[in-house]
Design an enzyme around this catalytic site. Structure first.
Site, PDB file in Angstrom:
ATOM      1  N   ASP A   1      -1.921  13.447  78.758  1.00  0.00           N
ATOM      2  CA  ASP A   1      -1.097  12.256  78.999  1.00  0.00           C
ATOM      3  C   ASP A   1      -1.763  11.291  79.974  1.00  0.00           C
ATOM      4  OD1 ASP A   1       0.620  13.699  77.461  1.00  0.00           O
ATOM      5  OD2 ASP A   1       2.374  13.422  78.740  1.00  0.00           O
TER       6      ASP A   1
ATOM      7  N   LEU B   1       7.522  10.835  75.965  1.00  0.00           N
ATOM      8  CA  LEU B   1       6.623   9.690  75.739  1.00  0.00           C
ATOM      9  C   LEU B   1       5.699   9.478  76.950  1.00  0.00           C
ATOM     10  CD1 LEU B   1       9.051   7.200  73.936  1.00  0.00           C
ATOM     11  CD2 LEU B   1       7.170   8.466  72.917  1.00  0.00           C
ATOM     12  N   GLY B   2       5.566  10.500  77.747  1.00  0.00           N
ATOM     13  CA  GLY B   2       4.617  10.437  78.860  1.00  0.00           C
ATOM     14  C   GLY B   2       5.068   9.551  80.024  1.00  0.00           C
ATOM     15  N   THR B   3       6.381   9.439  80.229  1.00  0.00           N
ATOM     16  CA  THR B   3       6.844   8.551  81.309  1.00  0.00           C
ATOM     17  C   THR B   3       6.400   9.046  82.694  1.00  0.00           C
ATOM     18  OG1 THR B   3       8.964   9.651  81.065  1.00  0.00           O
ATOM     19  CG2 THR B   3       8.829   7.420  80.214  1.00  0.00           C
ATOM     20  N   SER B   4       6.389  10.359  82.899  1.00  0.00           N
ATOM     21  CA  SER B   4       5.980  10.831  84.228  1.00  0.00           C
ATOM     22  C   SER B   4       4.486  10.579  84.441  1.00  0.00           C
ATOM     23  CB  SER B   4       6.341  12.291  84.473  1.00  0.00           C
ATOM     24  OG  SER B   4       6.319  13.011  83.305  1.00  0.00           O
ATOM     25  N   ALA B   5       3.694  10.771  83.382  1.00  0.00           N
ATOM     26  CA  ALA B   5       2.258  10.464  83.503  1.00  0.00           C
ATOM     27  C   ALA B   5       2.075   8.968  83.743  1.00  0.00           C
ATOM     28  CB  ALA B   5       1.521  10.888  82.237  1.00  0.00           C
TER      29      ALA B   5
END
Ligand code: PMV
Length: 342
Positions: free
Chosen positions: A171, A121-125
């Site tokens: 992302d 879900l794009g947490t690092s982005a």
């Protein structure tokens, strides 16, 4: 001392993940699931990081010495180490851009998230975008936030490339700018697809094995083994993305569902759909979903479900949860990253 709060949405990929790494356009959107970052500058030459909850670890505090950029993380905590890498790289690249004496400044940062790290879900982005925004706001660099979101997206993309080895701009651009976006990775550009109706979407996740970087490598190996076949899969994904853009604009959700199912099938062909997602797909389609698709790097993790109507979302959510999935949101949002001076 100025305190800045940053609210960062996470994201889904509706169409085109993995292919976007090879220059094919994709469609992604922000969703109403947020990471909250609060921070201030401090006089000491350190970064103090408090990870409040989620991200697969209990609340913890880490201190990173700026001049060394080394951090000891005890035990089997690869995820924690990754989160710290994104934070430190984002500070370094932001300060470089601002012409500040990199690594000489100190910050006290706390991060709150209800999502586990690395589920697609794009947490690092979101962390890269959030920390870049925080760094810019704390160092008085933000004058016209809307315009500067492109700069935030670009810096955060570089953060992802440094930490992961390779990443598309999808992302970071989607999360910075917000809303439903048609991504052209080679430009890079993220065009808003402006719609005035709600897409009846359900967003959930199951356990994911492997990191985004590992899954990108897996797909790359497949490409090296059979480049011609791989390129024809990419070409089909490209056609799906173009058709999906039109279907979204025309409010044609039946076609959208069909395209999601075909895209899911192609992700399966690329080897990034696991058994759990296969089962979920079959059962949710039988339960009336128009489309079900792995979203993000795959091998479990995030998935999206297109329902025939807003009313049927509840029933489909119940079915997904009874199969062990976790539902995190219904629908998408228009906003990207936001910040407040406290
Ligand atoms: O699973 P996530 O949220 O890390 O998304 C990865 C999407 C990929 O297309 C596989 C990689 C990328 O950089 O676009």
């Amino acid at each position: 001392m100025t305190l800045v709060e940053v609210l960062v949405p996470t994201k889904i990929t509706l169409f085109g993940e993995h292919a976007v790494v090879y220059g094919i356009p994709a469609i992604a959107s922000t969703i109403p699931v947020y990471i909250r970052i609060i921070g201030k500058r401090i006089d000491e030459n350190i970064v103090k990081i408090r990870i409040e909850k989620g991200i697969q670890i209990p609340s913890q505090i880490f201190v990173v010495k700026r001049d060394e950029n080394v951090y000891e993380v005890l035990g089997d905590q690869n995820y924690t180490k990754k989160v710290l890498q994104y934070i430190i790289e984002a500070l370094n690249l932001c300060e470089e851009r601002l012409g500040l004496n990199t690594r000489s400044l100190g910050y006290d940062i706390s991060i709150e998230s209800s999502l586990p790290q690395g589920i697609g879900l794009g947490t690092s982005a979101a962390i890269s975008v959030g920390i870049t925004t925080l760094c810019m706001a704390l160092n008085n660099y933000i004058i016209n936030f809307e315009e500067q979101k492109y700069e935030i997206a670009e810096i955060s993309w570089n953060v992802e490339k440094r930490v992961q080895g390779s990443a598309s701009p999808m992302d970071t651009f989607t999360i910075s700018l917000g809303g439903l976006r048609y991504i052209e990775p080679l430009v890079p550009a993220a065009h808003l697809i402006d719609i005035n109706y709600e897409i009846p979407l359900l967003i959930g996740y199951t356990n994911r094995v492997g990191t985004t970087a590992e899954l990108i490598r897996k797909v790359k190996l497949l490409r090296e083994k059979n480049e011609n076949l791989f390129n024809s899969v990419l070409n089909t994904i490209k056609q799906i993305v173009e058709k999906a853009k039109d279907a979204i604009k025309n409010g044609d959700i039946e076609t959208l569902g069909i395209l999601m199912n075909i895209n899911h099938g192609l992700l399966r062909a690329l080897g990034v759909v696991n058994l759990e997602h296969d089962l979920l797909t079959h059962i949710l389609l039988k339960a009336g979903a128009l489309g079900v698709k792995t979203s993000g790097a795959g091998n479990g993790g995030a998935f999206i479900v297109l329902a025939p109507s807003e009313e049927s979302l509840k029933n489909l959510a119940f079915v997904a949860e009874s199969l062990g999935a976790k539902i995190v949101a219904k629908g998408i949002v228009k906003e990207g990253v936001k910040f407040y001076i406290r």
